[in-house]
Design a protein around this motif. Structure first.
Motif, PDB file in Angstrom:
ATOM      1  N   GLU A  47      -1.724 -38.064  50.804  1.00 40.12           N
ATOM      2  CA  GLU A  47      -1.409 -38.812  52.061  1.00 40.12           C
ATOM      3  C   GLU A  47      -0.495 -40.183  51.631  1.00 40.12           C
ATOM      4  N   PHE A  48      -0.856 -40.805  50.607  1.00 39.95           N
ATOM      5  CA  PHE A  48      -0.272 -42.030  50.086  1.00 39.95           C
ATOM      6  C   PHE A  48       0.698 -41.851  48.942  1.00 39.95           C
ATOM      7  N   GLY A  49       1.647 -42.638  49.152  1.00 40.36           N
ATOM      8  CA  GLY A  49       2.725 -42.487  48.067  1.00 40.36           C
ATOM      9  C   GLY A  49       3.549 -41.114  47.979  1.00 40.36           C
ATOM     10  N   LEU A  50       4.070 -40.910  46.910  1.00 44.10           N
ATOM     11  CA  LEU A  50       4.738 -39.592  46.403  1.00 44.10           C
ATOM     12  C   LEU A  50       4.092 -38.817  45.524  1.00 44.10           C
ATOM     13  N   ASN A  51       2.699 -38.982  45.152  1.00 41.93           N
ATOM     14  CA  ASN A  51       2.016 -38.336  44.371  1.00 41.93           C
ATOM     15  C   ASN A  51       1.431 -36.901  44.847  1.00 41.93           C
ATOM     16  N   TYR A  52       1.018 -36.226  43.930  1.00 42.74           N
ATOM     17  CA  TYR A  52       0.520 -34.668  44.291  1.00 42.74           C
ATOM     18  C   TYR A  52      -0.782 -34.675  43.562  1.00 42.74           C
ATOM     19  N   LEU A  53      -1.829 -34.124  44.147  1.00 47.39           N
ATOM     20  CA  LEU A  53      -2.956 -33.988  43.659  1.00 47.39           C
ATOM     21  C   LEU A  53      -3.375 -32.607  42.985  1.00 47.39           C
ATOM     22  N   ILE A  54      -3.678 -32.416  41.501  1.00 52.42           N
ATOM     23  CA  ILE A  54      -3.687 -31.167  40.979  1.00 52.42           C
ATOM     24  C   ILE A  54      -5.135 -30.573  41.488  1.00 52.42           C
ATOM     25  N   LEU A  55      -5.013 -29.252  42.108  1.00 52.08           N
ATOM     26  CA  LEU A  55      -6.400 -28.637  42.575  1.00 52.08           C
ATOM     27  C   LEU A  55      -6.765 -27.494  41.552  1.00 52.08           C
ATOM     28  N   ASP A  56      -5.641 -26.865  40.637  1.00 52.13           N
ATOM     29  CA  ASP A  56      -6.251 -26.015  39.963  1.00 52.13           C
ATOM     30  C   ASP A  56      -4.982 -25.968  38.633  1.00 52.13           C
ATOM     31  N   GLY A  57      -5.415 -26.008  37.495  1.00 57.27           N
ATOM     32  CA  GLY A  57      -4.786 -25.777  36.337  1.00 57.27           C
ATOM     33  C   GLY A  57      -4.401 -27.268  35.576  1.00 57.27           C
ATOM     34  N   VAL A  58      -5.481 -28.053  35.665  1.00 50.70           N
ATOM     35  CA  VAL A  58      -5.541 -29.142  34.949  1.00 50.70           C
ATOM     36  C   VAL A  58      -5.315 -29.068  33.452  1.00 50.70           C
ATOM     37  N   HIS A  59      -5.736 -28.073  32.836  1.00 49.66           N
ATOM     38  CA  HIS A  59      -5.670 -27.512  31.506  1.00 49.66           C
ATOM     39  C   HIS A  59      -4.299 -27.277  31.050  1.00 49.66           C
ATOM     40  N   ARG A  60      -3.542 -26.442  31.942  1.00 48.96           N
ATOM     41  CA  ARG A  60      -2.308 -26.187  31.826  1.00 48.96           C
ATOM     42  C   ARG A  60      -1.267 -27.237  31.867  1.00 48.96           C
ATOM     43  N   PHE A  61      -1.659 -28.118  32.791  1.00 49.15           N
ATOM     44  CA  PHE A  61      -1.019 -29.265  32.928  1.00 49.15           C
ATOM     45  C   PHE A  61      -0.953 -30.418  31.710  1.00 49.15           C
ATOM     46  N   LEU A  62      -2.110 -30.391  31.145  1.00 48.77           N
ATOM     47  CA  LEU A  62      -2.376 -31.225  30.148  1.00 48.77           C
ATOM     48  C   LEU A  62      -1.775 -30.680  28.770  1.00 48.77           C
ATOM     49  N   SER A  63      -1.634 -29.524  28.696  1.00 49.30           N
ATOM     50  CA  SER A  63      -1.102 -28.716  27.600  1.00 49.30           C
ATOM     51  C   SER A  63       0.471 -28.561  27.672  1.00 49.30           C
ATOM     52  N   LEU A  64       0.978 -28.603  28.929  1.00 50.33           N
ATOM     53  CA  LEU A  64       2.584 -28.751  29.012  1.00 50.33           C
ATOM     54  C   LEU A  64       2.909 -30.248  28.620  1.00 50.33           C
ATOM     55  N   THR A  65       2.337 -31.328  28.953  1.00 54.63           N
ATOM     56  CA  THR A  65       2.620 -32.632  28.676  1.00 54.63           C
ATOM     57  C   THR A  65       2.282 -32.758  27.104  1.00 54.63           C
ATOM     58  N   ARG A  66       1.446 -32.101  26.661  1.00 54.92           N
ATOM     59  CA  ARG A  66       1.015 -32.414  25.270  1.00 54.92           C
ATOM     60  C   ARG A  66       2.242 -31.545  24.466  1.00 54.92           C
ATOM     61  N   LEU A  67       2.879 -30.605  24.924  1.00 51.35           N
ATOM     62  CA  LEU A  67       4.083 -30.167  24.225  1.00 51.35           C
ATOM     63  C   LEU A  67       5.485 -30.962  24.749  1.00 51.35           C
ATOM     64  N   GLY A  68       5.283 -31.853  25.809  1.00 53.35           N
ATOM     65  CA  GLY A  68       6.394 -32.770  25.795  1.00 53.35           C
ATOM     66  C   GLY A  68       7.214 -32.483  26.966  1.00 53.35           C
ATOM     67  N   TYR A  69       6.805 -31.665  27.905  1.00 56.35           N
ATOM     68  CA  TYR A  69       7.186 -31.267  29.068  1.00 56.35           C
ATOM     69  C   TYR A  69       6.879 -32.297  30.035  1.00 56.35           C
ATOM     70  N   THR A  70       8.001 -32.796  30.848  1.00 58.49           N
ATOM     71  CA  THR A  70       7.981 -33.832  31.965  1.00 58.49           C
ATOM     72  C   THR A  70       8.063 -33.131  33.155  1.00 58.49           C
ATOM     73  N   GLN A  71       8.843 -31.906  33.479  1.00 63.37           N
ATOM     74  CA  GLN A  71       8.936 -31.101  34.526  1.00 63.37           C
ATOM     75  C   GLN A  71       7.896 -30.060  34.602  1.00 63.37           C
ATOM     76  N   ILE A  72       7.074 -30.190  35.671  1.00 64.27           N
ATOM     77  CA  ILE A  72       5.860 -29.258  35.684  1.00 64.27           C
ATOM     78  C   ILE A  72       6.024 -28.506  36.878  1.00 64.27           C
TER      79      ILE A  72
END
Length: 236
Positions: A47-72
């Motif tokens: 509801e505030f700002g331009l952010n999004y809350l991860i509901l499902d997939g936190v391990h996929r998200f962290l793995s993608l950023t660990r691989l260097g991806y910024t567009q999720i």
């Protein structure tokens, strides 16, 4: 209607729960080997700002950023698109159980009363099972999160566990403990994230009415170098 998955800058994604190191390593290795993201990260706009809350997939998200991806790749939901419940944990018996003694007591109340308490089923080799519960209902949402983190820290990343939807007392055998967490309200989770708090890993369970699955997004389609504005990725 054509289905789309939004590409969202990683800096706009917020976590509401911690993660399991072992699961991040497993997902990271799978993505690195297969170079395919089978399922997008599921998010809801805050509801505030331009952010999004991860509901499902936190391990996929962290793995993608660990691989260097910024567009999720994310499936964006509205609050009406999901139901919030909680997982229970079935954990191997170990020395962590002894550390519970100052946090729990034998439970004598009805399950529907004091629903904010954590309940723990303990079995032994005589097929006798006791129910323990945290000693006092938390006085605030922050006290609740502190209590949950204290208990999960005893076994998360130390003992094998299985998340279950509906725990049965029979699951508590000689070498198994059931830890049942009460459900939170979604606005309570938003409040915690806003204040910089996170829940233990694998406790919240979001039931999504329509979830994109097996979309098999090739990692080669994701840009590692450019920091783009929110865009979209066409499903094949």
């Amino acid at each position: 209607m054509t289905e789309q998955i939004a590409l969202i800058d990683s800096c706009k994604l917020r976590l509401h729960e911690q993660y399991e190191i072992r699961r991040v390593d497993e997902v990271f290795q799978s993505l690195q080997n297969e170079k395919i993201l089978k399922n997008p990260i599921i998010v809801v706009k805050m509801e505030f700002g331009l952010n999004y809350l991860i509901l499902d997939g936190v391990h996929r998200f962290l793995s993608l950023t660990r691989l260097g991806y910024t567009q999720i790749p994310c499936q964006i939901l509205e609050q009406k698109d999901f139901i919030l419940q909680s997982w229970s944990h079935v954990v191997e018996y170990g020395d962590w159980v002894e550390s519970l003694s100052d946090k729990v007591e034998k439970y004598n109340g009805a399950p529907e009363s004091e629903s904010e308490k954590i309940r723990i089923w303990v079995g032994n080799n005589h097929d006798h099972r006791e129910i323990w519960a945290t000693k006092f209902p938390p006085s605030s949402i922050h006290e609740l999160v502190t209590e949950w983190n204290e208990i999960t820290s005893l076994y998360i990343n130390r003992y094998p566990l299985t998340r279950v939807e509906h725990p049965f007392v029979s699951m508590a055998g000689e070498n198994k403990i059931i830890v049942q967490y009460p459900s939170l309200q979604f606005d309570e989770i938003i409040q915690l994230v806003r204040e910089g708090c996170v829940l233990p890993p694998g406790v919240t369970r979001f039931i999504v009415h329509h979830k994109f699955e097996n979309v098999n997004i090739r990692l080669s389609e994701l840009d590692r170098s450019q920091f783009l504005e929110e865009s979209s990725l066409q499903l094949k």
